[in-house]
Design an enzyme around this catalytic site. Sequence first.
Site, PDB file in Angstrom:
ATOM      1  N   MET A  32       0.844  -1.208   0.000  1.00  0.00           N
ATOM      2  CA  MET A  32       0.000   0.000   0.000  1.00  0.00           C
ATOM      3  C   MET A  32       0.871   1.246   0.000  1.00  0.00           C
ATOM      4  SD  MET A  32      -3.172  -1.164   2.479  1.00  0.00           S
ATOM      5  CE  MET A  32      -2.184  -2.037   3.697  1.00  0.00           C
ATOM      6  N   CYS A  40      -2.663  -1.883 -10.089  1.00  0.00           N
ATOM      7  CA  CYS A  40      -2.854  -0.502  -9.667  1.00  0.00           C
ATOM      8  C   CYS A  40      -3.454   0.319 -10.808  1.00  0.00           C
ATOM      9  CB  CYS A  40      -1.495   0.057  -9.286  1.00  0.00           C
ATOM     10  SG  CYS A  40      -1.599   1.711  -8.670  1.00  0.00           S
ATOM     11  N   HIS A  47      -6.578  -9.710  -6.691  1.00  0.00           N
ATOM     12  CA  HIS A  47      -7.542  -8.766  -6.112  1.00  0.00           C
ATOM     13  C   HIS A  47      -8.857  -9.042  -6.851  1.00  0.00           C
ATOM     14  CE1 HIS A  47      -8.527  -4.248  -5.091  1.00  0.00           C
ATOM     15  NE2 HIS A  47      -9.461  -5.093  -4.690  1.00  0.00           N
ATOM     16  N   GLY A  63      -8.866  -8.443  -1.309  1.00  0.00           N
ATOM     17  CA  GLY A  63      -9.977  -7.522  -1.555  1.00  0.00           C
ATOM     18  C   GLY A  63     -11.105  -7.707  -0.561  1.00  0.00           C
ATOM     19  N   GLY A  64     -11.295  -6.687   0.297  1.00  0.00           N
ATOM     20  CA  GLY A  64     -12.467  -6.659   1.165  1.00  0.00           C
ATOM     21  C   GLY A  64     -12.434  -7.640   2.326  1.00  0.00           C
TER      22      GLY A  64
END
Length: 342
Positions: A26, A108, A179, A220-221
């Site tokens: 990140m 990205c 992702h 993801g999530g």
Amino acid sequence: MAEQEDPIKQGKSDVVRAARLSVAPMMDWTDRHCRYMHRLLSSRSLLYTEMVTSPALVRGGALHLLDFHPDEHPVALQLGGSDPAELAAAARLGARAGYDEINLNVGCPSDRVQSGTFGAILMKQPGLVAECVAAMQDAVAVPVTVKCRIGVDDQDAEGVLPEFIARVASTGCDRFIIHARKAWLQGLSPKENRDIPPLDYDLVLRMKGLFPALHLSVNGGITSLEQAQAFLDAGLDGVMVGRAAYHQPWDILAQADARIFGEIAATADPVDIALAMIPYIEAHLVAGGRLHQITRHMMGLFAGRPGGRLWRRVLSEGASKRGAGPALIHQALARMQAAQPA
Ligand SMILES: Cc1cc2nc3c(=O)[nH]c(=O)nc-3n(C[C@H](O)[C@H](O)[C@H](O)COP(=O)(O)O)c2cc1C
């Protein structure tokens, strides 16, 4: 040479094991200070750097971007780029710096990254990704992995993702982090691209059915260790957690060694982690750094626990002041304790 005596093979098996649970790359968040704290919370999980672009390393000579603390192992360097020779050179620099894995960013969506033809837009060019990965593999002995999306824009993810994986895996690359949502390259900000395109976990699970020999991680999530464990139980090899690990590091990482890696449960408390950061902070200040560069990543340490807001407030009000140092940590802990009901 027996496998346990071969440091490269030994390192490879450690990093694969660590990939059962990883903290996502990140930008601006998972810098070395953040990773150091995450490592105190979990000794087993795999940590990823922020994305470092191959032009910055190879053409810009920005080798300081590779600095990390030896305690961060196992730690993976994420690269961004799309020029095979340049990525190979960057991977070599990363391996020489001691990273345990080199990962290529194919997820990205930001404008800046699109203009350099790397990141998620590469989902449209699996052949080029395969060339990049092959060149990186030739350059280094550590594993080269890929973090991708399930597709971009109006691509048919169901068709595109297996083709992408098959093409890239034909180079020998055997670890992918997916992702589980598309990136929409027009009209959404990078932040929106992490929330708005719908998640399709089933598609990722189906990839494991299609490619049982590959090591596949879902991303993801994912907001709890229970959820992470459920993906492992469903047959995936790894789970990567991003925002939840950053904002609630205690919830995600402190139980990870016990629950995901089957280690003896550690008894540490977030207070112990805060105190364990002090020698690291002192060394950073002696080297000319500022307190807030570290404490900005410590804000979530007490998230959801009594005093968590007070902790944040004391750190955010005090950490940028001239001369701020470890005393602020002690002060924040003392104020939290004083605010507890007797
Ligand atoms: C602040 C921020 C910066 C990010 N930077 C990167 C990056 O450098 N490379 C990358 O592959 N993904 C990056 N991501 C995406 C995350 O790695 C991850 O794929 C995404 O947040 C979804 O996972 P999560 O729902 O667990 O957060 C970033 C996400 C955030 C929130």
